[in-house]
Motif scaffolding. Structure first.
Motif, PDB file in Angstrom:
ATOM      1  N   UNK A  15       0.634  -1.318   0.217  1.00  0.00           N
ATOM      2  CA  UNK A  15       0.008   0.002   0.115  1.00  0.00           C
ATOM      3  C   UNK A  15       0.734   1.158   0.201  1.00  0.00           C
ATOM      4  N   UNK A  16       0.358   2.347  -0.114  1.00  0.00           N
ATOM      5  CA  UNK A  16       0.907   3.636  -0.346  1.00  0.00           C
ATOM      6  C   UNK A  16       1.147   4.000   1.312  1.00  0.00           C
ATOM      7  N   UNK A  17       2.298   4.486   1.404  1.00  0.00           N
ATOM      8  CA  UNK A  17       2.735   4.696   3.181  1.00  0.00           C
ATOM      9  C   UNK A  17       3.025   6.271   3.124  1.00  0.00           C
ATOM     10  N   UNK A  18       2.744   6.942   4.160  1.00  0.00           N
ATOM     11  CA  UNK A  18       3.558   8.293   4.427  1.00  0.00           C
ATOM     12  C   UNK A  18       4.923   8.040   4.973  1.00  0.00           C
ATOM     13  N   UNK A  19       5.414   9.007   5.349  1.00  0.00           N
ATOM     14  CA  UNK A  19       6.675   8.902   5.895  1.00  0.00           C
ATOM     15  C   UNK A  19       6.576   8.401   7.419  1.00  0.00           C
ATOM     16  N   UNK A  20       7.431   7.744   7.963  1.00  0.00           N
ATOM     17  CA  UNK A  20       7.069   7.063   9.291  1.00  0.00           C
ATOM     18  C   UNK A  20       7.574   8.260  10.260  1.00  0.00           C
ATOM     19  N   UNK A  21       6.529   8.319  11.237  1.00  0.00           N
ATOM     20  CA  UNK A  21       6.623   9.526  12.220  1.00  0.00           C
ATOM     21  C   UNK A  21       7.427   9.257  13.385  1.00  0.00           C
ATOM     22  N   UNK A  22       8.037   7.840  13.451  1.00  0.00           N
ATOM     23  CA  UNK A  22       9.048   7.390  14.514  1.00  0.00           C
ATOM     24  C   UNK A  22       9.964   6.824  14.076  1.00  0.00           C
ATOM     25  N   UNK A  23      11.257   6.767  14.430  1.00  0.00           N
ATOM     26  CA  UNK A  23      12.234   5.586  14.175  1.00  0.00           C
ATOM     27  C   UNK A  23      11.890   4.447  15.327  1.00  0.00           C
ATOM     28  N   UNK A  38      12.827   4.831  -2.415  1.00  0.00           N
ATOM     29  CA  UNK A  38      12.328   5.004  -0.980  1.00  0.00           C
ATOM     30  C   UNK A  38      13.593   5.638  -0.246  1.00  0.00           C
ATOM     31  N   UNK A  39      13.396   6.499   0.587  1.00  0.00           N
ATOM     32  CA  UNK A  39      14.605   7.216   1.509  1.00  0.00           C
ATOM     33  C   UNK A  39      14.420   6.857   2.941  1.00  0.00           C
ATOM     34  N   UNK A  40      15.265   5.937   3.606  1.00  0.00           N
ATOM     35  CA  UNK A  40      15.464   5.372   4.844  1.00  0.00           C
ATOM     36  C   UNK A  40      16.254   6.301   5.571  1.00  0.00           C
ATOM     37  N   UNK A  41      16.224   6.036   6.973  1.00  0.00           N
ATOM     38  CA  UNK A  41      17.217   6.539   7.834  1.00  0.00           C
ATOM     39  C   UNK A  41      17.378   5.001   8.650  1.00  0.00           C
ATOM     40  N   UNK A  42      18.407   4.371   8.568  1.00  0.00           N
ATOM     41  CA  UNK A  42      18.854   3.066   8.987  1.00  0.00           C
ATOM     42  C   UNK A  42      20.190   3.050   9.835  1.00  0.00           C
ATOM     43  N   UNK A  43      19.876   2.777  11.139  1.00  0.00           N
ATOM     44  CA  UNK A  43      21.182   2.982  12.020  1.00  0.00           C
ATOM     45  C   UNK A  43      22.130   4.193  11.718  1.00  0.00           C
ATOM     46  N   UNK A  44      21.225   5.337  11.668  1.00  0.00           N
ATOM     47  CA  UNK A  44      22.074   6.385  11.623  1.00  0.00           C
ATOM     48  C   UNK A  44      22.609   6.883  10.235  1.00  0.00           C
ATOM     49  N   UNK A  45      22.068   5.973   9.057  1.00  0.00           N
ATOM     50  CA  UNK A  45      22.798   6.331   7.954  1.00  0.00           C
ATOM     51  C   UNK A  45      21.657   6.592   6.985  1.00  0.00           C
ATOM     52  N   UNK A  46      21.423   7.626   5.997  1.00  0.00           N
ATOM     53  CA  UNK A  46      20.593   7.738   5.153  1.00  0.00           C
ATOM     54  C   UNK A  46      20.859   6.946   3.739  1.00  0.00           C
ATOM     55  N   UNK A  47      19.674   6.041   3.841  1.00  0.00           N
ATOM     56  CA  UNK A  47      19.805   5.058   2.596  1.00  0.00           C
ATOM     57  C   UNK A  47      18.693   5.273   1.705  1.00  0.00           C
ATOM     58  N   UNK A  65      11.399   5.453   7.555  1.00  0.00           N
ATOM     59  CA  UNK A  65      11.074   5.855   6.189  1.00  0.00           C
ATOM     60  C   UNK A  65      10.867   7.275   6.237  1.00  0.00           C
ATOM     61  N   UNK A  66      11.722   7.997   5.872  1.00  0.00           N
ATOM     62  CA  UNK A  66      11.793   9.504   5.883  1.00  0.00           C
ATOM     63  C   UNK A  66      11.081  10.536   4.771  1.00  0.00           C
ATOM     64  N   UNK A  67      10.716   9.812   3.915  1.00  0.00           N
ATOM     65  CA  UNK A  67      10.158  10.511   2.704  1.00  0.00           C
ATOM     66  C   UNK A  67       8.743   9.396   2.189  1.00  0.00           C
ATOM     67  N   UNK A  68       7.782   9.814   2.157  1.00  0.00           N
ATOM     68  CA  UNK A  68       6.600   9.207   1.773  1.00  0.00           C
ATOM     69  C   UNK A  68       6.839   8.703   0.338  1.00  0.00           C
TER      70      UNK A  68
END
Length: 269
Positions: A15-23, A38-47, A65-68
């Motif tokens: 499904x379509x998802x918004x950016x996640x509001x919490x790590x 898809x842009x994530x923050x994973x273990x302190x790294x932008x991926x 997920x830092x960008x919807x």
């Protein structure tokens, strides 16, 4: 959504998802793909996961997920680590997962087309579904293929646009220094912000405090050590950055849902 979730169990959805509001963290292998970046923050790294690719990481590392998805549908599969380890996945692949890596297959097509399978798996993986066993067998084959397909691929890391640069820098610094005596003042000084302002912008962006994010990073490191070494529990706690054994036990149970020794025993084999 709670920042500490033991596991999402064996599940799949699309499904379509918004950016996640919490790590947050959970003790699963997480697979995902989408027709857009898809842009994530994973273990302190932008991926950044390329459009059309299949990515997998160990979700016990703090991630967000830092960008919807911009209305595009994202396909997700979560596999509890204990279950995945029983499927004899390649050692190189597991080592990368435990170290916080993100493995990527360039194209999620054919046997790796997660999006095409999500509709059926989302219902058939329910324990009471008559096709549950068949779906689990299909997922096992998918996970094995994905592990081998991504073995030679490296993580895709670059600075994305979904986070403030100072927040991304703080998260990266916390992850890199989590085993040390980290203070809010030190984190703030790294990005030249007043501590109160640093705490505010960090929590607004990631949905957790600097202290909670630090705890997530330390628990992830403790999980890795419990799975990959025979170190005694007090040594694991110290190596992960916990100055107090009682604090380690309390934090670990909050995040993993069980004591460190029980976690190690459940994953032994």
């Amino acid at each position: 959504m709670d920042a500490a979730i033991p596991s999402f169990d064996l599940a799949c959805w699309r499904g379509a998802v918004p950016r996640m509001s919490v790590a947050h963290t959970h003790d699963d292998l997480e697979f995902n793909s989408a027709p857009v970046e898809l842009e994530y923050l994973v273990d302190g790294r932008q991926v950044v996961i390329p459009a059309g690719a299949l990515a997998v990481f160990w979700a016990a590392r703090p991630h967000q997920l830092v960008r919807d998805s911009g209305g595009s549908e994202l396909a997700w599969l979560t596999v509890p680590l204990a279950q995945a380890r029983g499927w004899r996945l390649p050692g190189e692949f597991l080592t990368r997962m435990f170290a916080g890596g993100v493995a990527v297959a360039a194209e999620a097509v054919g046997p790796l087309a997660l999006a095409e399978r999500a509709a059926s798996w989302s219902t058939e993986l329910a324990p009471t579904h008559p096709l549950h066993r068949a779906a689990v067998t299909e997922v096992q084959a998918f996970v094995l293929r994905a592990a081998f397909a991504t073995a030679a691929e490296g993580p895709v890391e670059k600075v994305g646009g979904g986070l403030r640069a100072d927040v991304a820098d703080m998260a990266a610094w916390i992850a890199q220094h989590a085993a040390e005596d980290v203070t809010v003042a030190a984190v703030a000084a790294h990005v030249h912000l007043h501590p109160n302002h640093a705490m505010s912008v960090f929590r607004h962006a990631l949905g957790v405090t600097i202290g909670e994010y630090l705890a997530q990073c330390r628990i992830a490191r403790a999980r890795e050590l419990l799975l990959t070494t025979d170190a005694a529990i007090p040594d694991v706690a110290a190596s992960a950055g916990f100055g107090s054994l009682s604090q380690f036990y309390a934090r670990f149970r909050d995040h993993a849902g069980e004591a460190p020794a029980a976690y190690r025993r459940r994953h032994a084999g």
